[in-house]
Motif scaffolding. Structure first.
Motif, PDB file in Angstrom:
ATOM      1  N   PRO A  81      33.891 -34.820 138.860  1.00  0.00           N
ATOM      2  CA  PRO A  81      33.144 -33.864 138.042  1.00  0.00           C
ATOM      3  C   PRO A  81      33.993 -32.694 137.536  1.00  0.00           C
ATOM      4  CG  PRO A  81      32.571 -33.590 140.334  1.00  0.00           C
ATOM      5  CD  PRO A  81      33.465 -34.793 140.246  1.00  0.00           C
ATOM      6  N   ASN A  82      35.170 -32.473 138.128  1.00  0.00           N
ATOM      7  CA  ASN A  82      36.042 -31.368 137.700  1.00  0.00           C
ATOM      8  C   ASN A  82      36.981 -31.757 136.573  1.00  0.00           C
ATOM      9  OD1 ASN A  82      34.943 -29.617 139.542  1.00  0.00           O
ATOM     10  ND2 ASN A  82      36.587 -29.812 141.012  1.00  0.00           N
ATOM     11  N   CYS A  83      37.673 -32.880 136.711  1.00  0.00           N
ATOM     12  CA  CYS A  83      38.722 -33.231 135.744  1.00  0.00           C
ATOM     13  C   CYS A  83      38.496 -34.558 135.029  1.00  0.00           C
ATOM     14  CB  CYS A  83      40.086 -33.236 136.421  1.00  0.00           C
ATOM     15  SG  CYS A  83      40.329 -34.584 137.597  1.00  0.00           S
ATOM     16  N   GLY A  84      37.533 -35.349 135.475  1.00  0.00           N
ATOM     17  CA  GLY A  84      37.257 -36.624 134.821  1.00  0.00           C
ATOM     18  C   GLY A  84      38.083 -37.796 135.315  1.00  0.00           C
ATOM     19  N   GLU A  85      38.959 -37.566 136.280  1.00  0.00           N
ATOM     20  CA  GLU A  85      39.773 -38.647 136.854  1.00  0.00           C
ATOM     21  C   GLU A  85      38.862 -39.722 137.423  1.00  0.00           C
ATOM     22  OE1 GLU A  85      42.817 -40.990 138.162  1.00  0.00           O
ATOM     23  OE2 GLU A  85      43.074 -39.228 136.903  1.00  0.00           O
ATOM     24  N   LYS A  86      39.285 -40.976 137.360  1.00  0.00           N
ATOM     25  CA  LYS A  86      38.446 -42.101 137.785  1.00  0.00           C
ATOM     26  C   LYS A  86      38.813 -42.678 139.149  1.00  0.00           C
ATOM     27  CE  LYS A  86      36.120 -42.458 133.905  1.00  0.00           C
ATOM     28  NZ  LYS A  86      34.742 -42.206 133.776  1.00  0.00           N
ATOM     29  N   THR A  87      39.948 -42.306 139.719  1.00  0.00           N
ATOM     30  CA  THR A  87      40.389 -42.882 140.987  1.00  0.00           C
ATOM     31  C   THR A  87      40.497 -41.820 142.066  1.00  0.00           C
ATOM     32  OG1 THR A  87      41.648 -44.563 139.796  1.00  0.00           O
ATOM     33  CG2 THR A  87      42.169 -44.264 142.109  1.00  0.00           C
ATOM     34  N   PHE A  88      39.822 -42.050 143.186  1.00  0.00           N
ATOM     35  CA  PHE A  88      39.908 -41.187 144.361  1.00  0.00           C
ATOM     36  C   PHE A  88      40.657 -41.932 145.450  1.00  0.00           C
ATOM     37  CE2 PHE A  88      36.720 -38.893 142.186  1.00  0.00           C
ATOM     38  CZ  PHE A  88      36.621 -37.641 142.764  1.00  0.00           C
ATOM     39  N   TYR A  89      41.323 -41.189 146.317  1.00  0.00           N
ATOM     40  CA  TYR A  89      42.058 -41.777 147.435  1.00  0.00           C
ATOM     41  C   TYR A  89      41.451 -41.340 148.756  1.00  0.00           C
ATOM     42  CZ  TYR A  89      45.378 -43.077 143.906  1.00  0.00           C
ATOM     43  OH  TYR A  89      45.948 -43.637 142.794  1.00  0.00           O
ATOM     44  N   PRO A  94      43.424 -36.856 143.258  1.00  0.00           N
ATOM     45  CA  PRO A  94      44.823 -36.428 143.273  1.00  0.00           C
ATOM     46  C   PRO A  94      45.177 -35.417 142.181  1.00  0.00           C
ATOM     47  CG  PRO A  94      44.644 -38.607 142.332  1.00  0.00           C
ATOM     48  CD  PRO A  94      43.276 -38.234 142.832  1.00  0.00           C
ATOM     49  N   ASP A  95      44.366 -35.307 141.137  1.00  0.00           N
ATOM     50  CA  ASP A  95      44.699 -34.420 140.021  1.00  0.00           C
ATOM     51  C   ASP A  95      44.240 -32.979 140.218  1.00  0.00           C
ATOM     52  OD1 ASP A  95      45.937 -36.498 138.757  1.00  0.00           O
ATOM     53  OD2 ASP A  95      44.299 -36.901 137.372  1.00  0.00           O
ATOM     54  N   CYS A  96      43.029 -32.776 140.781  1.00  0.00           N
ATOM     55  CA  CYS A  96      42.491 -31.413 140.838  1.00  0.00           C
ATOM     56  C   CYS A  96      42.108 -30.957 142.250  1.00  0.00           C
ATOM     57  CB  CYS A  96      41.271 -31.292 139.930  1.00  0.00           C
ATOM     58  SG  CYS A  96      39.824 -32.189 140.523  1.00  0.00           S
ATOM     59  N   ASP A  97      42.316 -31.787 143.257  1.00  0.00           N
ATOM     60  CA  ASP A  97      42.029 -31.431 144.648  1.00  0.00           C
ATOM     61  C   ASP A  97      40.539 -31.417 144.980  1.00  0.00           C
ATOM     62  OD1 ASP A  97      43.876 -31.302 146.632  1.00  0.00           O
ATOM     63  OD2 ASP A  97      43.931 -29.128 146.757  1.00  0.00           O
ATOM     64  N   TYR A  98      39.681 -31.956 144.105  1.00  0.00           N
ATOM     65  CA  TYR A  98      38.255 -32.082 144.409  1.00  0.00           C
ATOM     66  C   TYR A  98      38.091 -33.165 145.469  1.00  0.00           C
ATOM     67  CZ  TYR A  98      33.318 -33.261 143.821  1.00  0.00           C
ATOM     68  OH  TYR A  98      31.988 -33.498 144.049  1.00  0.00           O
ATOM     69  N   GLY A  99      37.174 -32.965 146.390  1.00  0.00           N
ATOM     70  CA  GLY A  99      36.927 -33.960 147.416  1.00  0.00           C
ATOM     71  C   GLY A  99      35.453 -34.054 147.747  1.00  0.00           C
ATOM     72  N   PHE A 100      35.061 -35.186 148.304  1.00  0.00           N
ATOM     73  CA  PHE A 100      33.692 -35.357 148.757  1.00  0.00           C
ATOM     74  C   PHE A 100      33.670 -36.275 149.966  1.00  0.00           C
ATOM     75  CE2 PHE A 100      34.202 -38.847 145.780  1.00  0.00           C
ATOM     76  CZ  PHE A 100      33.500 -39.895 146.344  1.00  0.00           C
ATOM     77  N   VAL A 101      32.558 -36.255 150.672  1.00  0.00           N
ATOM     78  CA  VAL A 101      32.386 -37.040 151.887  1.00  0.00           C
ATOM     79  C   VAL A 101      31.362 -38.134 151.624  1.00  0.00           C
ATOM     80  CG1 VAL A 101      31.589 -36.953 154.286  1.00  0.00           C
ATOM     81  CG2 VAL A 101      32.933 -35.084 153.356  1.00  0.00           C
ATOM     82  N   GLN A 102      31.619 -39.293 152.175  1.00  0.00           N
ATOM     83  CA  GLN A 102      30.699 -40.428 152.064  1.00  0.00           C
ATOM     84  C   GLN A 102      30.398 -40.917 153.482  1.00  0.00           C
ATOM     85  OE1 GLN A 102      32.327 -43.987 150.194  1.00  0.00           O
ATOM     86  NE2 GLN A 102      30.577 -43.983 148.832  1.00  0.00           N
ATOM     87  N   ILE A 103      29.104 -40.970 153.828  1.00  0.00           N
ATOM     88  CA  ILE A 103      28.701 -41.462 155.140  1.00  0.00           C
ATOM     89  C   ILE A 103      27.805 -42.669 154.944  1.00  0.00           C
ATOM     90  CG2 ILE A 103      27.476 -40.965 157.298  1.00  0.00           C
ATOM     91  CD1 ILE A 103      28.203 -38.040 156.910  1.00  0.00           C
ATOM     92  N   ASP A 104      28.284 -43.812 155.390  1.00  0.00           N
ATOM     93  CA  ASP A 104      27.538 -45.067 155.317  1.00  0.00           C
ATOM     94  C   ASP A 104      27.026 -45.348 153.907  1.00  0.00           C
ATOM     95  OD1 ASP A 104      26.780 -47.409 156.583  1.00  0.00           O
ATOM     96  OD2 ASP A 104      24.794 -46.644 157.091  1.00  0.00           O
ATOM     97  N   GLY A 105      27.882 -45.082 152.896  1.00  0.00           N
ATOM     98  CA  GLY A 105      27.542 -45.377 151.507  1.00  0.00           C
ATOM     99  C   GLY A 105      26.829 -44.264 150.761  1.00  0.00           C
TER     100      GLY A 105
END
Length: 53
Positions: free
Chosen positions: A10-18, A36-47
């Motif tokens: 949602p910050n930079c539009g990048e399509k791949t998260f690591y 990897p581009d803007c340092d945005y992160g999120f958590v996923q728990i059981d989908g």
């Protein structure tokens, strides 16, 4: 165990998260994803994720 996730940032539009980290909880697997581009992160728990809609 996937190390990459196709998800729009949602910050930079990048399509791949690591995968930054993961652990197993009583609710399921908790995975932290990192843009990897803007340092945005999120958590996923059981989908279910905490990313902005």
């Amino acid at each position: 165990m996937a190390m990459e996730l196709d998800h729009e940032c949602p910050n930079c539009g990048e399509k791949t998260f690591y995968r930054a980290a993961s652990t197993t909880l009583h609710l399921g697997e908790k995975v932290k994803w990192h843009c990897p581009d803007c340092d945005y992160g999120f958590v996923q728990i059981d989908g279910i994720d905490s990313s902005a809609a």
